[in-house]
Scaffold this motif. Sequence first.
Motif, short mmCIF file in Angstrom:
data_model
loop_
_atom_site.label_atom_id
_atom_site.label_comp_id
_atom_site.label_asym_id
_atom_site.label_seq_id
_atom_site.Cartn_x
_atom_site.Cartn_y
_atom_site.Cartn_z
N LEU A 369 82.11 72.61 -6.98
CA LEU A 369 82.40 71.23 -7.37
C LEU A 369 83.24 70.55 -6.30
CD1 LEU A 369 82.42 68.87 -9.33
CD2 LEU A 369 84.40 69.92 -10.48
N ALA A 370 84.22 71.25 -5.76
CA ALA A 370 85.04 70.67 -4.70
C ALA A 370 84.19 70.35 -3.47
CB ALA A 370 86.17 71.63 -4.34
N HIS A 371 83.25 71.24 -3.14
CA HIS A 371 82.37 70.98 -2.00
C HIS A 371 81.49 69.76 -2.27
CE1 HIS A 371 79.48 71.68 1.24
NE2 HIS A 371 78.52 71.58 0.33
N ALA A 372 80.91 69.68 -3.48
CA ALA A 372 80.05 68.54 -3.81
C ALA A 372 80.84 67.24 -3.76
CB ALA A 372 79.43 68.74 -5.20
N ALA A 373 82.09 67.26 -4.18
CA ALA A 373 82.92 66.05 -4.15
C ALA A 373 83.19 65.62 -2.71
CB ALA A 373 84.22 66.29 -4.89
N ARG A 374 83.49 66.58 -1.83
CA ARG A 374 83.72 66.23 -0.42
C ARG A 374 82.45 65.68 0.21
NH1 ARG A 374 86.46 71.25 -0.54
NH2 ARG A 374 84.68 72.27 0.47
N LEU A 375 81.33 66.28 -0.12
CA LEU A 375 80.06 65.82 0.42
C LEU A 375 79.73 64.42 -0.09
CD1 LEU A 375 78.02 67.10 2.32
CD2 LEU A 375 76.79 67.99 0.33
N ALA A 376 80.01 64.18 -1.37
CA ALA A 376 79.77 62.85 -1.94
C ALA A 376 80.64 61.80 -1.27
CB ALA A 376 80.05 62.88 -3.45
N ASP A 377 81.88 62.13 -0.96
CA ASP A 377 82.75 61.18 -0.25
C ASP A 377 82.17 60.82 1.12
OD1 ASP A 377 84.52 61.11 -2.35
OD2 ASP A 377 85.88 62.61 -1.49
N ALA A 378 81.65 61.85 1.80
CA ALA A 378 81.07 61.59 3.12
C ALA A 378 79.83 60.72 3.01
CB ALA A 378 80.73 62.93 3.80
N VAL A 379 79.00 60.97 2.03
CA VAL A 379 77.78 60.18 1.84
C VAL A 379 78.13 58.75 1.48
CG1 VAL A 379 75.78 59.87 0.33
CG2 VAL A 379 76.32 62.15 1.22
N GLU A 380 79.08 58.59 0.59
CA GLU A 380 79.46 57.25 0.15
C GLU A 380 80.03 56.42 1.30
OE1 GLU A 380 82.04 55.16 -3.46
OE2 GLU A 380 82.29 57.29 -3.00
N SER A 381 80.80 57.07 2.17
CA SER A 381 81.44 56.33 3.27
C SER A 381 80.46 55.93 4.36
CB SER A 381 82.57 57.19 3.87
OG SER A 381 82.04 58.33 4.54
N ARG A 382 79.30 56.57 4.42
CA ARG A 382 78.35 56.31 5.50
C ARG A 382 77.09 55.59 5.03
NH1 ARG A 382 79.10 59.16 10.31
NH2 ARG A 382 81.06 60.31 10.33
N THR A 383 77.07 55.15 3.80
CA THR A 383 75.90 54.44 3.28
C THR A 383 76.35 53.24 2.47
OG1 THR A 383 75.88 55.88 1.33
CG2 THR A 383 74.44 56.50 3.16
N GLY A 384 75.43 52.31 2.28
CA GLY A 384 75.67 51.18 1.40
C GLY A 384 75.22 51.47 -0.01
N ALA A 385 75.62 50.61 -0.94
CA ALA A 385 75.31 50.85 -2.35
C ALA A 385 73.81 50.90 -2.61
CB ALA A 385 75.95 49.76 -3.21
N GLY A 386 73.02 50.17 -1.82
CA GLY A 386 71.58 50.16 -2.04
C GLY A 386 70.81 51.20 -1.26
N ASP A 387 71.48 51.99 -0.45
CA ASP A 387 70.80 53.00 0.36
C ASP A 387 70.39 54.21 -0.47
OD1 ASP A 387 70.98 51.56 2.69
OD2 ASP A 387 72.88 52.47 3.30
#
Length: 501
Positions: A369-387
Amino acid sequence: MLVEPAVSLRSVNTLRGPGVSGGRAPGGRGAYWARLLPLLAALACVTRLPSLRGPLWNPDEGYLAVQARILAHGGELYETVVDRKPPLVPWLYEGSFALFGDSSLLPLKALAVTAQLLTAVLLASLARRRWGNRAGRTAGVLYLLISIGLNPQDAQAATFEIFMLPCTAAAMWCADRRRWGAAGAAVACAFLAKQTGGAVLLPVAWLLWRAGAARWCAARLAAGLCGPVVAAAVLTNPSGFVFWTVTGSGAYASFTGSELHVLGRGLVNAAVLAGACAGIIPPVVRVLRVARTGAAELWLWLASSAAAVLVGFHFFGHYYLQLMPPLALLGTAALQTLPRERTARAVVVTGCSCAVFLTWGFLAPRPELAHAARLADAVESRTGAGDKVLVWGIHPETYWLADRAPASRYLTAGLLTNYSGGRNGPQVGEKYAVDGAWPVFREELRRHPPALVVDDSRGKPYGPHRVPSLRRVLAADYRPVLRVGGAVVYARTADPGRAGG
């Protein structure tokens, strides 16, 4: 000398305890349930407390959450999003998201508590009808105490089995009362929560036969069973429903590949469950040695549930949840033939086991879960809401945590490589994917290329180096820009500005 318990569900004869007439206390039905329900509700809440720890417990919850978001935005089950499961639980998630929003699973966790409480109440009612008030209390309490007796990620997650169990208990409850149409509908609901829930049809059919019911009773059972299933197929996509719930899982259900791996997992989970049931196994074994219990329908329920655990040869821990209701009733049946102090001892031992699993639930590490959360933060910071993004792994919760739409209807690499069954052997790769999946997947990537591709295989046998089609896509259109805990994030070369972050 042990007394053989009255065991036919058709009979209201019970083993009478001191001060009990016909198995009922003088206070009547209302007073009985007024005392028992608060106890069972408190136990259900306490045993599910670890489920509140963190946003979710396992990838199944993540998968359901992502499915529900897609459905809420106009998606179609078995078409724009797919899974090897029937639609009832995805619909439940979708309804919860519509009412309470899609940013938290707390409402689903509360529903899971309610599902466990309902299961316990139905089992208590069955036991009380057979053996009297004390047996009803024993069955309800024993069930809730053993209900968390597995790895917390299996027992605490609000997923398919948890919502299937009250349906299986309801099927037996209705059959007990010869309500055959309702029993069939309950079997159908169990199947629509998870296919293996349909195994409860065997003991229900046995009770129908034992009751000597007329043909019209069998017709009512069949109508109750078929009606909801046909309706679910029509409401989704009939051909897709049949394929994804019945015919499209041949490779997944195969025993070939990783035999020792899955057998080891099965033995470990069986041992864990045996530890949770340490208080009721000895009385059951003792009664079997010295007397016939006669409870054929309960043994059939347990046997059919065990067969359901075996189906697919994967032996995941949450599969074993299906064994708990019949085990609780069989334990209660055995205890009725023994001195009352044995019941108290069984409850105490089971309570101690429950405390161990409860502590495990609070203290268990959550590295994935901690890994998925870190990965999600990275994805969110590098994409827009519609991507849209593609997470090539077995943790679809990353999509949900990042609040990004998946680029494909296949939410895990398992559907495209057969790794979803926990395989770590030779039967992993493109040729073992769900039939027809790869042409659809390639077309999805061609028409709507994801802004990011996250290779979260981390050395597993479904990595891009073993998947030529994905490897070619990455080589042609993407470049690595980031590593997160072993996962590699790729950005499209056509959009270097955003990719560089």
